[in-house]
Scaffold this active site. Structure first.
Site, PDB file in Angstrom:
ATOM      1  N   LEU A   1     -18.908  24.214  -2.640  1.00 24.35           N
ATOM      2  CA  LEU A   1     -19.996  23.605  -1.873  1.00 24.35           C
ATOM      3  C   LEU A   1     -21.190  24.558  -1.766  1.00 24.35           C
ATOM      4  O   LEU A   1     -21.027  25.735  -1.510  1.00 24.35           O
ATOM      5  CB  LEU A   1     -19.464  23.300  -0.466  1.00 24.35           C
ATOM      6  CG  LEU A   1     -20.408  22.572   0.457  1.00 24.35           C
ATOM      7  CD1 LEU A   1     -20.649  21.160  -0.004  1.00 24.35           C
ATOM      8  CD2 LEU A   1     -19.873  22.611   1.873  1.00 24.35           C
ATOM      9  N   ASP A   2     -22.413  24.043  -1.935  1.00 27.95           N
ATOM     10  CA  ASP A   2     -23.664  24.813  -1.806  1.00 27.95           C
ATOM     11  C   ASP A   2     -23.794  25.910  -2.854  1.00 27.95           C
ATOM     12  O   ASP A   2     -24.663  26.777  -2.743  1.00 27.95           O
ATOM     13  CB  ASP A   2     -23.820  25.469  -0.410  1.00 27.95           C
ATOM     14  CG  ASP A   2     -23.842  24.447   0.705  1.00 27.95           C
ATOM     15  OD1 ASP A   2     -23.957  23.244   0.409  1.00 27.95           O
ATOM     16  OD2 ASP A   2     -23.719  24.847   1.868  1.00 27.95           O
ATOM     17  N   GLU A   3     -22.928  25.889  -3.846  1.00 30.89           N
ATOM     18  CA  GLU A   3     -22.954  26.982  -4.815  1.00 30.89           C
ATOM     19  C   GLU A   3     -23.285  26.511  -6.224  1.00 30.89           C
ATOM     20  O   GLU A   3     -23.215  27.272  -7.173  1.00 30.89           O
ATOM     21  CB  GLU A   3     -21.591  27.700  -4.830  1.00 30.89           C
ATOM     22  CG  GLU A   3     -21.284  28.503  -3.587  1.00 30.89           C
ATOM     23  CD  GLU A   3     -22.167  29.723  -3.441  1.00 30.89           C
ATOM     24  OE1 GLU A   3     -22.697  30.194  -4.463  1.00 30.89           O
ATOM     25  OE2 GLU A   3     -22.339  30.187  -2.303  1.00 30.89           O
TER      26      GLU A   3
END
Lengths: 294, 294, 294, 294
Positions: D237-239
């Protein structure tokens, strides 16, 4: 910034006058004496023009009383100070929501931007009316539940049609007219009917590329940024007081059509900013220029 | 981007011609056949003008040979392909460092910006010469170890003085002249002596505010952004091909003096960008416009 | 904005306190009663923190008297009002020019930017001293006629050397320390010696990429903008109140080295803005945040 | 840029592979030999990763023949060259319009922005389907004539509901999923079903303020710019690989609510740019980063 609500007890006082000593003190003392609390205050002096400008946001709730100040009392007190210092002033109570009409032709990006921002609470106004010289955008008005009136304009009918529009605007008690890519030049009667109350978006970085087809002018000049300018409409076309401007990078890869497309983003952003600032009582006009308090 | 070094074996080929099939293939095939490796390639077609533009960065080291290509061989091969396709072309070997002269008057911000960027390796050039119509900035030239020559200009001496400047520029084998806020209008002889080789910074967002004292014009018009424009100098003043433009927000709080001060930042940034792009062989001129490959 | 001069009779009063009624009136009344004219006034209330902030620029010339107010009288009057409303306050007379020291290591872009802006009148301060842990930038100090002192820092000598630096800063009566890419972490004694008086530039868009080599972190994360952050130095590294931030577009074409180079522009711009605002008395600190009046 | 039309005979070839000599020549020679004309070509080499990337726009009309190339012939020829050089490649014919589904929750600003840009011809795709975990935005879908399906998500139903969504996406032959402020974290099965085919907008300038309520984090840290990040969804996530980022200035006057409001503008702008670039075949992914050709 906290967005004002219709049940709000806040107000904004805009003042301009010749600069002289004691103006800030007089205004703050006035409100303090009435038991009213200043929420936000911004002031500007133009030393070369020797003009003073102030914007004061304050609360109508009287200190220690639990009640809201009587409007007549407030107006009387302001008038007294204003007369003494020869101030021009404008008081806006946030519970009196301004009424805005939007003029459009066939292009919808500025219209949508205004309507969506209005719906999400960014514009402190009601929008009861959209006027157009074409029927094309009526479905959008319907979606948002706004009256849509069509006044086709020809060279011959222009004066008469605009007269009807002015009557309609009055009937709807309109405070602000926004030209959201309305492709007609307003005649003098309209401008004089709503002085400093008509905001236009010009699709160029004025004063560059005045006149028609500015994106094609920009293309043929080979500029590296295109812009847009929101200004009050005045009798001199493209010469009214500028409220906001911005630009966007373009390159050799952009055709005139691309410039038009990229221009849409900067047009709608600049227009919406100018409208929001006007509605928030942040804009003062003098010497064909504006003071925009932030 | 990797900055080229003087011992570099890289080169840049700039090509422009009428659009026709097979141009990309012809150029890449040319380099492949010579055993040379393309590092970076960018291409643009202006469909309305039917013009083709390409920039190719490549390595002069011949594949599998351990040696660098012979310059004559390379030039011959390019010439053959270029003649066949009626291409205009320009080959720049990074080991041949361009020589830049800077013209200044009394203002130093653009000069400092160029000199500091040069010293930190951002500008691929040598700067052997600064020319001015005033002696004021000589100490800066000294700090950076650059020759500084003063040619005072009056109406009567202009032609003769510029003739001397042209001779000096030739003596110094100058490839690029940068007018870093040089407050004289170059005469035609100078511009014709260095076609597409003189970059000027104009302290406004052209074509707005042409002519003198643009910041004062901007102030009295009440604009909300001021800008600067870097362009090649041509016979029509302020009308040369634009290389770069940018703007900066201003407000009612800014006096003309503030605009001048804020303008300095955008002037120096815009000029330095334009100069760096020219030196990197990223700029092609056509139809009084530029292609700027990034 | 008009830049203050050393013979100026203007002053800036910064006030912060718990929000309560009548603060604006009390302050403007105070100055009016002393016969002093407000030039510019900006006010902010943080409703959630219930804190009040005001910045008032005013003229020390007493109305109708031809003379400047006596400093003791002014201070006494301010103190009286401030005590009554439990205000924290700071009065800056523009004739008292602040004294700034710059800490550097080997990188010169921020140093040059500060020195050039200072020379062109953009920074209201004197710069009598540059401190470094390396001798490299001494020639720049010499060009600008500024004392340059070298304190090499090792793990073992740090505490002792910083003690000497603190003494030197006191000897030079330094009001503001600017870390212009000084590559040492200040120890607590230094920070406590100059609370809210040390401005640092961090070469990343905090709180992203805290810690070492932020441009390499940015490169490996593949970000599309790099930034810089100017903040007051506090005991928690990289956690001090932020004064200003900005970013610059980058692309896949940029190597870590390019990011470092592009970062220089945004670092120096952001640092210089923060320093100018601090010197103009525009910055107030509370709750590890800043109010920056524009 | 000229926007592709559905009857277009243009195509885009995206190539990535290990860097080696002759790649540009091989690709341009391939098209030339087939009688096809290159319209636009952009190339990038990541020297540290030793990876080569190219984007070629070309015309399917065979030179001097009046007819369009046979797709099988074209694919065969590309495959032959690609195999020889171990290239990964992706061919997009502009007449094959990609099909995009939009995931939303209750917030409409990103949805509107995508739909309006689509209608004005800025996004080269069909949008047959909107999926939501809430019924709120169905009226918007109706206005634009798009199917709207609601899949309420609870912790317990998530896996099953997402399985149904995947089936629906396949039924609709969806090529690209856009999460337009969809407030659910996608599970691995969804992400693996559409690798590099899900674009998310994160309402912060990643990697700052990962996790929940980023605007409140930004407020309490006192940042001076807020941002948004469009990226491909990945298992972390978010990466995921960042496609685009931008920021907007904020000040001490902005409450968390203001940050949310201001953030909407930058969110929708950044998301729409990323989606348009993806649809134009400008984005290549490698090493958790993107190449974005302009």
């Amino acid at each position: 910034m906290v967005l004002p609500k219709k049940d709000s007890t806040t107000a904004t006082l805009l003042v301009s006058c010749s600069d002289r000593p004691g103006l800030v003190a007089a205004l703050s003392q006035l409100l303090f004496a009435l038991g009213l609390n200043i929420l936000d205050s911004d002031q500007h002096t133009d030393s070369s023009a020797e003009k003073f400008f102030q914007r004061i946001r304050f609360d109508l709730a009287v200190r220690d009383s639990g009640s809201v100040i009587d409007e007549a009392t407030l107006l009387g007190a302001i008038r007294e100070v204003a007369d003494r210092h020869e101030m021009e002033w404008d008081l806006r109570l946030d519970r009196d929501v301004p009424r805005m009409a939007i003029f459009v032709s066939k292009t919808d990006h500025c219209l949508y931007d205004l309507l969506l921002r209005h719906r999400s609470g960014e514009l402190h106004c009601d929008i009861p009316l959209i006027i157009s010289n074409h029927p094309d955008l009526e479905p959008i008005a319907e979606q948002f539940g706004i009256d849509y009136r069509v006044y086709p304009i020809t060279k011959d009918t222009k004066t008469a049609q605009e007269q009807l529009e002015i009557e309609l605007l009055r009937e709807y008690r309109i405070d602000l007219v926004v030209m959201a890519r309305y492709m007609q030049i307003l005649s003098d009667q309209m401008i004089e009917a709503f002085p400093k109350r008509i905001i236009n978006i010009h699709h160029s970085f004025l004063p560059a590329f005045q006149g028609g087809r500015p994106y094609h002018q920009a293309y043929s000049r080979g500029v590296k940024r295109i812009g847009a300018t929101a200004h009050y409409a005045t009798l001199d076309l493209d010469e009214g007081p500028i409220i906001e401007q911005d630009v966007q990078r373009v390159s050799h890869r952009d055709t005139p059509k691309d410039l038009v497309r990229k221009g849409r983003d900067v047009e709608r952003t600049v227009l919406s900013r100018a409208v929001a600032w006007h509605l928030d009582g942040r804009v003062l006009v003098y010497d064909n220029k504006t003071v925009v308090f932030d």
